[in-house]
Design a protein around this motif. Structure first.
Motif, PDB file in Angstrom:
ATOM      1  N   LEU A 149      -1.152 -30.076  50.272  1.00 39.64           N
ATOM      2  CA  LEU A 149      -1.323 -29.172  49.136  1.00 39.64           C
ATOM      3  C   LEU A 149      -1.721 -27.798  49.656  1.00 39.64           C
ATOM      4  O   LEU A 149      -2.630 -27.673  50.482  1.00 39.64           O
ATOM      5  CB  LEU A 149      -2.402 -29.712  48.200  1.00 39.64           C
ATOM      6  N   VAL A 150      -1.031 -26.771  49.170  1.00 42.38           N
ATOM      7  CA  VAL A 150      -1.352 -25.388  49.532  1.00 42.38           C
ATOM      8  C   VAL A 150      -1.793 -24.679  48.259  1.00 42.38           C
ATOM      9  O   VAL A 150      -0.968 -24.123  47.521  1.00 42.38           O
ATOM     10  CB  VAL A 150      -0.145 -24.677  50.172  1.00 42.38           C
ATOM     11  N   PRO A 151      -3.092 -24.721  47.962  1.00 41.40           N
ATOM     12  CA  PRO A 151      -3.567 -24.081  46.730  1.00 41.40           C
ATOM     13  C   PRO A 151      -3.615 -22.572  46.887  1.00 41.40           C
ATOM     14  O   PRO A 151      -4.000 -22.051  47.941  1.00 41.40           O
ATOM     15  CB  PRO A 151      -4.973 -24.666  46.555  1.00 41.40           C
ATOM     16  N   ARG A 152      -3.227 -21.862  45.839  1.00 43.81           N
ATOM     17  CA  ARG A 152      -3.327 -20.405  45.824  1.00 43.81           C
ATOM     18  C   ARG A 152      -4.158 -20.024  44.611  1.00 43.81           C
ATOM     19  O   ARG A 152      -3.733 -20.170  43.459  1.00 43.81           O
ATOM     20  CB  ARG A 152      -1.944 -19.757  45.736  1.00 43.81           C
ATOM     21  N   ALA A 153      -5.371 -19.567  44.877  1.00 46.15           N
ATOM     22  CA  ALA A 153      -6.307 -19.261  43.803  1.00 46.15           C
ATOM     23  C   ALA A 153      -5.788 -18.113  42.941  1.00 46.15           C
ATOM     24  O   ALA A 153      -5.314 -17.092  43.451  1.00 46.15           O
ATOM     25  CB  ALA A 153      -7.672 -18.910  44.383  1.00 46.15           C
ATOM     26  N   THR A 154      -5.877 -18.291  41.635  1.00 43.34           N
ATOM     27  CA  THR A 154      -5.562 -17.236  40.681  1.00 43.34           C
ATOM     28  C   THR A 154      -6.869 -16.832  40.003  1.00 43.34           C
ATOM     29  O   THR A 154      -7.937 -17.333  40.324  1.00 43.34           O
ATOM     30  CB  THR A 154      -4.542 -17.705  39.643  1.00 43.34           C
ATOM     31  N   SER A 155      -6.780 -15.921  39.067  1.00 47.29           N
ATOM     32  CA  SER A 155      -7.981 -15.454  38.382  1.00 47.29           C
ATOM     33  C   SER A 155      -7.637 -15.068  36.957  1.00 47.29           C
ATOM     34  O   SER A 155      -6.455 -14.954  36.584  1.00 47.29           O
ATOM     35  CB  SER A 155      -8.578 -14.246  39.106  1.00 47.29           C
ATOM     36  N   ALA A 156      -8.682 -14.848  36.167  1.00 49.23           N
ATOM     37  CA  ALA A 156      -8.470 -14.411  34.788  1.00 49.23           C
ATOM     38  C   ALA A 156      -7.752 -13.066  34.754  1.00 49.23           C
ATOM     39  O   ALA A 156      -7.004 -12.781  33.814  1.00 49.23           O
ATOM     40  CB  ALA A 156      -9.812 -14.322  34.067  1.00 49.23           C
ATOM     41  N   GLU A 157      -7.961 -12.250  35.773  1.00 46.65           N
ATOM     42  CA  GLU A 157      -7.327 -10.924  35.809  1.00 46.65           C
ATOM     43  C   GLU A 157      -5.806 -11.016  35.852  1.00 46.65           C
ATOM     44  O   GLU A 157      -5.107 -10.125  35.368  1.00 46.65           O
ATOM     45  CB  GLU A 157      -7.836 -10.126  37.018  1.00 46.65           C
ATOM     46  N   GLY A 181      -4.233 -13.594  34.509  1.00 50.35           N
ATOM     47  CA  GLY A 181      -3.878 -14.602  33.516  1.00 50.35           C
ATOM     48  C   GLY A 181      -3.739 -15.981  34.120  1.00 50.35           C
ATOM     49  O   GLY A 181      -3.030 -16.826  33.581  1.00 50.35           O
ATOM     50  N   PHE A 182      -4.411 -16.201  35.261  1.00 48.55           N
ATOM     51  CA  PHE A 182      -4.324 -17.462  36.009  1.00 48.55           C
ATOM     52  C   PHE A 182      -2.886 -17.769  36.422  1.00 48.55           C
ATOM     53  O   PHE A 182      -2.475 -18.920  36.489  1.00 48.55           O
ATOM     54  CB  PHE A 182      -4.924 -18.624  35.207  1.00 48.55           C
ATOM     55  N   ARG A 183      -2.123 -16.716  36.709  1.00 45.25           N
ATOM     56  CA  ARG A 183      -0.747 -16.857  37.181  1.00 45.25           C
ATOM     57  C   ARG A 183      -0.670 -16.412  38.631  1.00 45.25           C
ATOM     58  O   ARG A 183      -1.294 -15.423  39.025  1.00 45.25           O
ATOM     59  CB  ARG A 183       0.214 -16.021  36.316  1.00 45.25           C
ATOM     60  N   ILE A 184       0.131 -17.119  39.422  1.00 48.94           N
ATOM     61  CA  ILE A 184       0.345 -16.717  40.804  1.00 48.94           C
ATOM     62  C   ILE A 184       1.218 -15.468  40.811  1.00 48.94           C
ATOM     63  O   ILE A 184       2.150 -15.321  40.008  1.00 48.94           O
ATOM     64  CB  ILE A 184       1.006 -17.855  41.617  1.00 48.94           C
ATOM     65  N   THR A 185       0.912 -14.537  41.713  1.00 50.01           N
ATOM     66  CA  THR A 185       1.684 -13.303  41.809  1.00 50.01           C
ATOM     67  C   THR A 185       2.777 -13.471  42.862  1.00 50.01           C
ATOM     68  O   THR A 185       2.674 -14.319  43.756  1.00 50.01           O
ATOM     69  CB  THR A 185       0.788 -12.123  42.204  1.00 50.01           C
ATOM     70  N   PRO A 186       3.823 -12.655  42.795  1.00 49.69           N
ATOM     71  CA  PRO A 186       4.858 -12.720  43.831  1.00 49.69           C
ATOM     72  C   PRO A 186       4.297 -12.524  45.235  1.00 49.69           C
ATOM     73  O   PRO A 186       4.733 -13.193  46.179  1.00 49.69           O
ATOM     74  CB  PRO A 186       5.812 -11.596  43.435  1.00 49.69           C
ATOM     75  N   ALA A 187       3.323 -11.629  45.390  1.00 50.67           N
ATOM     76  CA  ALA A 187       2.744 -11.389  46.718  1.00 50.67           C
ATOM     77  C   ALA A 187       2.011 -12.628  47.221  1.00 50.67           C
ATOM     78  O   ALA A 187       2.125 -12.989  48.405  1.00 50.67           O
ATOM     79  CB  ALA A 187       1.796 -10.188  46.664  1.00 50.67           C
ATOM     80  N   ASP A 188       1.279 -13.289  46.342  1.00 52.89           N
ATOM     81  CA  ASP A 188       0.570 -14.507  46.739  1.00 52.89           C
ATOM     82  C   ASP A 188       1.553 -15.614  47.106  1.00 52.89           C
ATOM     83  O   ASP A 188       1.332 -16.364  48.064  1.00 52.89           O
ATOM     84  CB  ASP A 188      -0.342 -14.989  45.610  1.00 52.89           C
ATOM     85  N   LEU A 189       2.625 -15.714  46.348  1.00 52.20           N
ATOM     86  CA  LEU A 189       3.635 -16.725  46.655  1.00 52.20           C
ATOM     87  C   LEU A 189       4.267 -16.457  48.011  1.00 52.20           C
ATOM     88  O   LEU A 189       4.398 -17.366  48.846  1.00 52.20           O
ATOM     89  CB  LEU A 189       4.707 -16.744  45.565  1.00 52.20           C
ATOM     90  N   ALA A 190       4.646 -15.220  48.250  1.00 51.49           N
ATOM     91  CA  ALA A 190       5.285 -14.869  49.530  1.00 51.49           C
ATOM     92  C   ALA A 190       4.362 -15.179  50.700  1.00 51.49           C
ATOM     93  O   ALA A 190       4.807 -15.672  51.750  1.00 51.49           O
ATOM     94  CB  ALA A 190       5.675 -13.393  49.524  1.00 51.49           C
TER      95      ALA A 190
END
Length: 407
Positions: free
Chosen positions: A147-155, A157-166
């Motif tokens: 599992l590769v978790p990528r933390a999101t935040s309320a800022e 909207g708890f969505r992963i960003t393209p930069a975080d995905l890359a």
């Protein structure tokens, strides 16, 4: 006569070594135990609609049983139900998959398990934005993936960003797993969000996409399926859905996956060696739900939205708790860090989200689930799929408990 040798100590398989009952279940069991002891407990820990299964679905199941549809069903799902799923998908998204691109399983959870068992080798990586539904992590572990978790935040909207995905993608990445609308945060990916993620994935053809859209019909803003936003990825994308949430059919255990035929065939092979086909009667009920009146979807969504607004206002009014407006599902995921460092009336210091949830359970009689269970501490999950009366009383208790804390 010699005594028989003692049995060897039980040994779990490596793939199951770290698996335990989820914290969601543990919280529910704690609440049940306290109720049995005579405590007045309100439990907002489980994600189960309080609406009944639609009558037309129950009638379809009854007719199927009376008609003798009680033999082994096809492993992939009955032709009638797969055709109805294809038609239903076309009705709501404009995309009509071929029935050969559909598998019917014993709940959406089995669809996910089938997919990973069919594709994940030991060491393969699965990217999952946090917070995530607890089953995701355990399913990856069972398949000996990473599992590769990528933390999101309320800022965000708890969505992963393209930069975080890359940044998360490596040569070992096998899947990106999204949940929209999401459990536990209510995160809803818009069309632009999905298109931006698809642009990143275009450069990584080895990465498949699993989009869990089980809360599709409980979205408070326009819903876009990932397959609609990124049709160019359809050849490596699995859409997961089912009747559990929107149609209040959790106990019928019926979900489905829509994906490329080659993936579906592999998933059918896995399912054929575990459960075989989903219950024939449940498939008949799901067929009835999909082909019967659909007005209830909008009616129930409106009811959930009203409950969301009611609870959201009262949570934020406490001063120490904060939650932004979620885009869908029937959960709030408030931050409780404003209570950290505070002391309860009994003199206990709250230092974690788990401490706060235990305080609510034992002092206020309200059961909620700490954010650590979903991979993101500092929050808690509250399901508002409960009656208005219970929600009102629960909010009153939470507010009183928070007000009783001392700096």
């Amino acid at each position: 006569m010699d005594a028989p040798p003692s049995p060897a100590p039980f040994r779990r398989a490596r793939r199951a070594a770290a698996l335990e009952v989820s914290e969601i279940v543990r919280v529910s069991e704690q609440a049940r135990t306290l109720k049995a002891q005579g405590r007045d407990i309100l439990s907002f820990g489980t994600g189960e609609p309080d609406f009944p299964t639609p009558p037309h679905a129950i009638e379809a199941a009854h007719r199927a049983a009376l008609d003798g549809q009680t033999n082994y069903p096809p492993t992939q799902g009955t032709p009638a139900l797969r055709a109805a799923i294809a038609e239903d998908n076309a009705r709501w998204t404009g995309v009509r998959p071929d029935p050969g691109e559909i598998i019917v399983s014993t709940g959406a959870k089995q669809v996910i398990s089938n997919a990973f068992l069919a594709t994940v080798d030991p060491g393969d990586e699965v990217i999952v934005p946090t917070p995530y539904w607890t089953t995701y992590a355990d399913t990856v572990a069972t398949c000996e993936g990473v599992l590769v978790p990528r933390a999101t935040s309320a800022e965000t909207g708890f969505r992963i960003t393209p930069a975080d995905l890359a940044a998360a993608i490596t040569p070992r990445t096998r899947w990106l797993m999204l949940n929209t609308p999401g459990n536990p945060s209510g995160a809803l990916y818009g069309a632009d969000d999905l298109v931006a993620l698809a642009k990143v994935l275009a450069d990584h053809p080895q990465v498949m996409v699993l989009s869990d859209e089980i809360y599709q019909h409980i979205a408070y803003r326009p819903f876009t399926s990932f397959r609609v936003a990124a049709p160019e990825l359809a050849g490596r994308m699995l859409i997961v859905n089912g009747v559990s949430k929107a149609y209040s059919m959790t106990g019928w255990r019926l979900g489905w996956g829509i994906g490329p035929a080659e993936l579906i065939r592999a998933m059918v092979a896995i399912q054929g060696q575990s459960t075989s086909g989903a219950s024939s009667i449940s498939q008949a009920a799901a067929l009835g739900a999909l082909t019967g009146p659909q007005d209830l979807l909008a009616e129930r969504r409106a009811a959930f939205r009203a409950r969301r607004d009611f609870v959201l206002e009262r949570i934020n009014a406490t001063g120490r708790l904060h939650c932004d407006e979620p885009g869908g599902a029937f959960y709030l995921f408030p931050a409780c860090t404003g209570t950290f460092g505070c002391c309860t009336p009994a003199g206990q210091k709250i230092e974690t989200d788990a401490d706060f949830c235990q305080y609510l359970l034992h002092e206020a009689g309200v059961a909620v689930v700490p954010g650590r269970a979903f991979g993101l501490s500092g929050h808690f999950r509250l399901s508002y799929a409960y009656s208005q009366g219970d929600l009102a009383e629960g909010c009153r208790r939470i507010a009183a408990a928070v007000a009783a804390l001392e700096d």
